[in-house]
Motif scaffolding. Structure first.
Motif, PDB file in Angstrom:
ATOM      1  N   LEU A   1      39.334  59.863  44.417  1.00 57.46           N
ATOM      2  CA  LEU A   1      39.201  58.474  45.106  1.00 57.46           C
ATOM      3  C   LEU A   1      38.117  57.590  44.072  1.00 57.46           C
ATOM      4  CD1 LEU A   1      37.726  59.072  48.696  1.00 57.46           C
ATOM      5  CD2 LEU A   1      39.701  57.725  47.830  1.00 57.46           C
ATOM      6  N   ALA A   2      37.188  58.132  43.406  1.00 60.82           N
ATOM      7  CA  ALA A   2      36.245  57.200  42.604  1.00 60.82           C
ATOM      8  C   ALA A   2      37.067  56.767  41.498  1.00 60.82           C
ATOM      9  CB  ALA A   2      35.046  58.202  42.016  1.00 60.82           C
ATOM     10  N   LEU A   3      38.028  57.560  40.872  1.00 59.47           N
ATOM     11  CA  LEU A   3      38.367  57.318  39.656  1.00 59.47           C
ATOM     12  C   LEU A   3      39.567  55.932  40.086  1.00 59.47           C
ATOM     13  CD1 LEU A   3      39.590  60.155  37.241  1.00 59.47           C
ATOM     14  CD2 LEU A   3      38.411  58.121  36.947  1.00 59.47           C
ATOM     15  N   THR A   4      40.427  56.299  40.874  1.00 63.34           N
ATOM     16  CA  THR A   4      41.725  55.415  41.210  1.00 63.34           C
ATOM     17  C   THR A   4      40.968  54.041  41.875  1.00 63.34           C
ATOM     18  OG1 THR A   4      41.949  56.424  43.321  1.00 63.34           O
ATOM     19  CG2 THR A   4      43.361  57.213  41.565  1.00 63.34           C
ATOM     20  N   ILE A   5      39.992  54.203  42.881  1.00 64.51           N
ATOM     21  CA  ILE A   5      39.625  53.084  43.499  1.00 64.51           C
ATOM     22  C   ILE A   5      38.596  52.163  42.349  1.00 64.51           C
ATOM     23  CG2 ILE A   5      38.303  52.041  45.152  1.00 64.51           C
ATOM     24  CD1 ILE A   5      39.457  54.302  47.046  1.00 64.51           C
ATOM     25  N   GLY A   6      37.929  53.086  41.551  1.00 68.05           N
ATOM     26  CA  GLY A   6      36.970  52.335  40.772  1.00 68.05           C
ATOM     27  C   GLY A   6      37.464  51.610  39.802  1.00 68.05           C
ATOM     28  N   ILE A   7      38.670  52.144  39.196  1.00 69.90           N
ATOM     29  CA  ILE A   7      39.132  51.729  38.044  1.00 69.90           C
ATOM     30  C   ILE A   7      40.228  50.663  38.597  1.00 69.90           C
ATOM     31  CG2 ILE A   7      41.047  51.988  36.379  1.00 69.90           C
ATOM     32  CD1 ILE A   7      40.399  54.769  35.838  1.00 69.90           C
ATOM     33  N   GLY A   8      40.948  50.770  39.606  1.00 71.73           N
ATOM     34  CA  GLY A   8      41.557  49.446  40.230  1.00 71.73           C
ATOM     35  C   GLY A   8      40.564  48.199  40.340  1.00 71.73           C
ATOM     36  N   LEU A   9      39.487  48.567  41.112  1.00 72.62           N
ATOM     37  CA  LEU A   9      38.518  47.674  41.562  1.00 72.62           C
ATOM     38  C   LEU A   9      38.072  47.043  40.445  1.00 72.62           C
ATOM     39  CD1 LEU A   9      37.032  48.530  44.972  1.00 72.62           C
ATOM     40  CD2 LEU A   9      38.985  46.915  44.810  1.00 72.62           C
ATOM     41  N   GLY A  10      37.685  47.654  39.537  1.00 72.20           N
ATOM     42  CA  GLY A  10      37.280  47.180  38.017  1.00 72.20           C
ATOM     43  C   GLY A  10      38.029  46.066  37.562  1.00 72.20           C
ATOM     44  N   VAL A  11      39.293  46.777  37.530  1.00 73.17           N
ATOM     45  CA  VAL A  11      40.158  45.823  36.726  1.00 73.17           C
ATOM     46  C   VAL A  11      40.539  44.543  37.427  1.00 73.17           C
ATOM     47  CG1 VAL A  11      42.764  45.611  35.884  1.00 73.17           C
ATOM     48  CG2 VAL A  11      41.560  47.839  35.283  1.00 73.17           C
ATOM     49  N   PHE A  12      40.531  44.656  38.710  1.00 76.07           N
ATOM     50  CA  PHE A  12      40.656  43.485  39.595  1.00 76.07           C
ATOM     51  C   PHE A  12      39.641  42.626  39.409  1.00 76.07           C
ATOM     52  CE2 PHE A  12      39.943  41.254  43.703  1.00 76.07           C
ATOM     53  CZ  PHE A  12      41.380  40.717  43.845  1.00 76.07           C
ATOM     54  N   THR A  13      38.544  43.189  39.457  1.00 81.80           N
ATOM     55  CA  THR A  13      37.240  41.937  39.647  1.00 81.80           C
ATOM     56  C   THR A  13      37.016  41.266  38.077  1.00 81.80           C
ATOM     57  OG1 THR A  13      35.772  43.956  39.153  1.00 81.80           O
ATOM     58  CG2 THR A  13      36.049  42.978  41.576  1.00 81.80           C
ATOM     59  N   ALA A  14      37.487  42.362  36.930  1.00 81.65           N
ATOM     60  CA  ALA A  14      37.457  41.579  35.687  1.00 81.65           C
ATOM     61  C   ALA A  14      38.569  40.524  35.547  1.00 81.65           C
ATOM     62  CB  ALA A  14      37.567  42.483  34.729  1.00 81.65           C
ATOM     63  N   ILE A  15      39.843  40.837  35.990  1.00 83.57           N
ATOM     64  CA  ILE A  15      40.951  39.736  36.045  1.00 83.57           C
ATOM     65  C   ILE A  15      40.694  38.639  36.598  1.00 83.57           C
ATOM     66  CG2 ILE A  15      43.328  39.306  36.226  1.00 83.57           C
ATOM     67  CD1 ILE A  15      43.626  42.306  35.523  1.00 83.57           C
ATOM     68  N   ARG A  16      40.174  38.784  37.779  1.00 86.24           N
ATOM     69  CA  ARG A  16      39.973  37.497  38.783  1.00 86.24           C
ATOM     70  C   ARG A  16      38.425  37.445  38.717  1.00 86.24           C
ATOM     71  NH1 ARG A  16      44.460  38.143  42.333  1.00 86.24           N
ATOM     72  NH2 ARG A  16      46.199  37.769  40.813  1.00 86.24           N
ATOM     73  N   ARG A  17      37.884  37.045  37.678  1.00 85.38           N
ATOM     74  CA  ARG A  17      36.379  37.034  37.667  1.00 85.38           C
ATOM     75  C   ARG A  17      35.596  36.194  38.458  1.00 85.38           C
ATOM     76  NH1 ARG A  17      33.428  35.173  32.314  1.00 85.38           N
ATOM     77  NH2 ARG A  17      35.403  34.456  32.102  1.00 85.38           N
ATOM     78  N   ASP A  18      36.255  34.985  38.769  1.00 87.61           N
ATOM     79  CA  ASP A  18      35.500  34.145  39.457  1.00 87.61           C
ATOM     80  C   ASP A  18      35.868  33.837  40.963  1.00 87.61           C
ATOM     81  OD1 ASP A  18      33.949  33.397  37.367  1.00 87.61           O
ATOM     82  OD2 ASP A  18      35.214  32.241  36.636  1.00 87.61           O
ATOM     83  N   GLY A  19      36.853  34.849  41.516  1.00 86.67           N
ATOM     84  CA  GLY A  19      37.449  34.672  42.821  1.00 86.67           C
ATOM     85  C   GLY A  19      36.677  35.223  43.767  1.00 86.67           C
ATOM     86  N   TRP A  20      36.830  34.645  45.116  1.00 85.10           N
ATOM     87  CA  TRP A  20      35.847  34.934  45.993  1.00 85.10           C
ATOM     88  C   TRP A  20      35.925  36.589  46.560  1.00 85.10           C
ATOM     89  CZ3 TRP A  20      38.367  37.010  50.261  1.00 85.10           C
ATOM     90  CH2 TRP A  20      39.712  36.774  50.348  1.00 85.10           C
ATOM     91  N   ALA A  21      37.155  37.109  46.166  1.00 88.00           N
ATOM     92  CA  ALA A  21      37.485  38.834  46.483  1.00 88.00           C
ATOM     93  C   ALA A  21      36.634  39.460  45.699  1.00 88.00           C
ATOM     94  CB  ALA A  21      38.726  38.977  46.434  1.00 88.00           C
ATOM     95  N   SER A  22      36.557  38.840  44.220  1.00 83.95           N
ATOM     96  CA  SER A  22      35.719  39.831  43.394  1.00 83.95           C
ATOM     97  C   SER A  22      34.189  39.569  43.554  1.00 83.95           C
ATOM     98  CB  SER A  22      36.099  39.057  41.854  1.00 83.95           C
ATOM     99  OG  SER A  22      37.172  39.168  41.545  1.00 83.95           O
ATOM    100  N   ASN A  23      33.713  38.282  44.161  1.00 86.05           N
ATOM    101  CA  ASN A  23      32.415  38.447  44.243  1.00 86.05           C
ATOM    102  C   ASN A  23      32.184  39.239  45.621  1.00 86.05           C
ATOM    103  OD1 ASN A  23      31.859  36.622  42.106  1.00 86.05           O
ATOM    104  ND2 ASN A  23      32.406  34.635  43.414  1.00 86.05           N
ATOM    105  N   ILE A  24      32.793  39.250  46.379  1.00 90.30           N
ATOM    106  CA  ILE A  24      32.618  40.239  47.704  1.00 90.30           C
ATOM    107  C   ILE A  24      32.380  41.564  47.333  1.00 90.30           C
ATOM    108  CG2 ILE A  24      33.447  41.117  49.843  1.00 90.30           C
ATOM    109  CD1 ILE A  24      34.441  38.193  50.405  1.00 90.30           C
ATOM    110  N   ILE A  25      33.440  41.938  46.508  1.00 89.47           N
ATOM    111  CA  ILE A  25      33.652  43.332  45.921  1.00 89.47           C
ATOM    112  C   ILE A  25      32.320  43.665  45.225  1.00 89.47           C
ATOM    113  CG2 ILE A  25      34.772  44.906  44.372  1.00 89.47           C
ATOM    114  CD1 ILE A  25      37.359  43.578  45.310  1.00 89.47           C
ATOM    115  N   MET A  26      31.946  42.844  44.324  1.00 89.05           N
ATOM    116  CA  MET A  26      30.624  43.104  43.429  1.00 89.05           C
ATOM    117  C   MET A  26      29.463  43.259  44.284  1.00 89.05           C
ATOM    118  SD  MET A  26      31.722  43.439  40.440  1.00 89.05           S
ATOM    119  CE  MET A  26      29.993  43.421  39.451  1.00 89.05           C
ATOM    120  N   SER A  27      29.475  42.219  45.400  1.00 89.33           N
ATOM    121  CA  SER A  27      27.990  42.613  46.320  1.00 89.33           C
ATOM    122  C   SER A  27      28.287  43.619  46.896  1.00 89.33           C
ATOM    123  CB  SER A  27      28.212  41.055  47.399  1.00 89.33           C
ATOM    124  OG  SER A  27      28.377  39.892  46.518  1.00 89.33           O
ATOM    125  N   VAL A  28      29.106  44.028  47.627  1.00 84.42           N
ATOM    126  CA  VAL A  28      29.035  45.354  48.494  1.00 84.42           C
ATOM    127  C   VAL A  28      29.200  46.641  47.547  1.00 84.42           C
ATOM    128  CG1 VAL A  28      30.916  46.749  49.746  1.00 84.42           C
ATOM    129  CG2 VAL A  28      30.851  44.411  50.088  1.00 84.42           C
TER     130      VAL A  28
END
Lengths: 326, 327
Positions: A107-134
């Motif tokens: 769980l930690a690896l797949t979701i962690g890497i997946g969300l990490g890549v997502f928030t890096a590519i969509r750096r300024d998107g609202w979804a990224s900001n929500i994920i980072m805050s949570v």
């Protein structure tokens, strides 16, 4: 390469010996097992006899030596509390912990890497900001609190998932698994989220920051200038370069998942080795504590070795250095 | 004259900031024809690289093209969407970066980097891409290309890596190559080889080249024409011989006076007083006037005549008078 592995294994054994020595030097401060083993009706003679019988009258170095000399033959002694061989007890308990740790780790690896890549590519998107805050919750709330909150929400209020135990397990003879029954799978959900959440958010934040760093590199710019598809730039070029530092932390975190299963197992009364260890401390069950600590050390050292070998697989520059330098 | 490969018309690049809008590239126009090498020269921050990045569509946010047109072989490319622009990068416009040590992905074999570029643009099989990759490496002067194709970038020297970078930029046979300071990070002895290689390959294929550099020596060696940039504007545009020997813009004259050229013999180098203004603090009128020995009242008010692609050589009200020689 082989010489390197041999050298690393030799170093690992040294580390294990030191860990054991430190552990044994501290057992005397945990308490006196004799108190728990003999009932109210004990006499001083009983106490002295048992102390000599267990070898507890000897200095800890001697106790450690005795433990080691029998342990290398696969004999970890007999539990003071249960009166059964420690190796049998751990073998019974290990599947529960390993299944929990495996699910949490994946769980930690797949979701962690997946969300990490997502928030890096969509750096300024609202979804990224929500994920980072949570994700701040994941890194800042202690494990036991998350566990209790999840129990309150999903077991007490919603009554959807069990709050403790492993559910029904299937005995395969050498392994008991909770993967094959519905209650077993349900019982895995809350503990594995509790155990993996911290690692997941840590891996995610690490992947994100490393990936952002890599995306600034010239070779990424050059890959774009060559007209490669965005997917190829992000995953083929950027992600692979991100992995080198991520592997180190991830490897150690997977070790930590097994080690810190103690807390999660206590919260969820999960019948694994972590709970066994906590109970052993309460009873000052020295053979169980010693065997558990050695087991965890072996696991950490082994993971470290695998991590170092993974570097060679990922990064060709290291392969060349090794070939030239050793 | 045939249609130019690249035609830049009144290009403006803007960077919005909290304190105002900066214009690192301001109304720049030039053409590059087939097989021609246009040198773009200027100090750091003059807008040379920014112009190149704008042409290939790789401006870093928040910089953006806010005016003008970019035409590639007559087709407008500055208003294409991301995917259309991606298809042009590599296929129609190649790019060579400054530092060969960081331009190649360290974890991928150079053969893989070549084949992935070809497969992204050309309709060929993987085997064919590999054969072409070996040929491309051979062409840029990598010895024993067939056995080196499976090497990683760190197994090459800096000069060899820049050859690989050039092979990568040219492997889909683009009509235009933007070389952004291609020799700056290299040893002097290797610089000449790389320039010669770039020149030969582009002449053989008829590729147009935009050679961005601050090195007048490289320009004099390689370019057919030169565009001199100052504070985001084109100061002077003309044939290399003309600009080097008879500069018209006072800035170009100062630039030439401060450059040691073997052909001129030894004499004391002249300096231009002061330094180029920061983009946020550009003076009114001609950006060069505070440093210009010939500045007059008009220069403080009006930025000077625009250079269009075919008329006027220097964007200056009072160009340096040179004895006219028939070209």
């Amino acid at each position: 390469m082989l010489a390197y592995i041999i050298r690393r294994v030799a170093q690992s054994i040294l580390v294990l010996l030191v860990v054991g020595l430190v552990a044994f030097s501290m057992f005397r401060f945990v308490g006196d097992p004799i108190d728990n083993m003999l009932g109210q009706e004990r006499t001083q003679a009983d106490i002295d006899r048992l102390r000599i019988e267990l070898g507890l009258d000897q200095p800890f170095v001697v106790q450690y030596y005795k433990f080691l000399s029998t342990a290398v033959q696969g004999n970890f002694g007999v539990s003071y509390r249960q009166g059964r061989p420690v190796s049998t007890i751990i073998a019974e308990r290990a599947p529960a912990t390993l299944e929990l740790a495996a699910v949490s780790g994946i769980l930690a690896l797949t979701i962690g890497i997946g969300l990490g890549v997502f928030t890096a590519i969509r750096r300024d998107g609202w979804a990224s900001n929500i994920i980072m805050s949570v994700s701040l919750i994941g890194v800042s709330l202690p494990t036991f609190l998350i566990g209790i909150l999840l129990i309150y929400l999903f077991s007490v209020e919603l009554d959807m998932l069990p709050s403790f135990g492993r559910g029904e397990v299937v005995d395969l003879g050498w392994w008991t698994t909770g993967f094959l029954t519905e209650s077993g799978l349900k019982a895995l959900i809350l503990p594995s989220i509790t155990l993996g959440l911290y690692q997941m958010t840590l891996i995610m934040r690490l992947v994100r920051s490393e990936m952002l760093e890599v995306l600034r590199q010239d070779y990424i710019r050059f890959a774009r200038a060559r007209g490669l598809k965005e997917r190829a730039v992000n995953f083929r070029h950027a992600l692979k370069n991100t992995m080198v530092p991520v592997i180190t932390v991830t490897g150690l975190q997977l070790g930590a998942i097994i080690a810190f299963a103690i807390i999660t197992e206590t919260v969820f009364q999960w019948p694994g080795v972590g709970l066994l260890f906590i109970n052993a401390i309460q009873f000052v069950d020295i053979p169980v504590m010693a065997a558990y600590l050695m087991l965890i050390s072996v696991m950490f050292v082994g993971i470290n070795l695998i991590v170092d070998l993974l570097y060679f697989w990922v990064d060709p520059r290291l392969r060349a250095d090794r070939a030239g330098g050793h | 004259m045939s249609e130019p490969v690249l035609s830049v018309r009144d290009l403006v690049v803007e960077i919005p900031t909290r304190t105002g809008v900066l214009k690192p590239v301001d109304r720049v126009s030039y053409d590059i024809t087939e097989g021609e090498i246009l040198g773009v020269v200027g100090e750091s921050g003059a807008g040379k690289s920014m112009t190149g990045n704008a042409v290939i569509g790789l401006l870093d946010r928040p910089a953006r093209i806010s005016g003008g047109e970019i035409l590639l072989k007559g087709r407008r490319i500055d208003n294409l969407n991301r995917d259309q622009m991606r298809r042009i990068r590599g296929k129609e416009i190649g790019m060579v970066f400054q530092d060969p040590l960081t331009s190649l992905n360290p974890l991928l074999r150079i053969g893989d980097q070549l084949t992935e570029t070809m497969l992204a643009h050309l309709d060929i099989s993987a085997d064919e891409a590999r054969d072409r990759s070996i040929a491309a490496l051979d062409e840029v002067g990598i010895p024993a290309a067939a056995s080196r194709i499976d090497s990683y970038p760190h197994e090459f020297s800096g000069g060899m890596r820049q050859r690989v970078v050039i092979a990568l930029a040219l492997c889909a046979e683009p009509a235009l190559v933007i070389a952004d300071e291609p020799t700056t990070a290299l040893d002097v002895s290797v610089q000449a080889q790389i320039i010669a290689l770039l020149k030969r390959l582009c002449r053989d294929r008829g590729t147009a080249v935009m050679l961005v550099t601050h090195d007048m020596g490289v320009i004099a060696e390689a370019a057919d024409r030169v565009a001199v940039m100052y504070a985001g504007r084109l100061a002077e545009l003309g044939a290399v011989r003309e600009v080097v020997q008879r500069p018209r813009h006072p800035y170009t004259e100062g630039l030439m006076g401060s450059t040691p050229l073997a052909s001129r013999g030894q004499r004391r180098l002249r300096q231009i007083p002061g330094s180029m203004p920061r983009l946020g603090k550009l003076p009114a009128g001609c950006a060069f006037h505070p440093r210009c020995p010939k500045a007059q009242e008009a220069c403080r008010v009006d930025p000077g005549p625009d250079l269009s692609a075919d008329q006027g050589r220097a964007a200056c009200w009072f160009p340096v008078e040179q004895v006219e020689v028939a070209e």
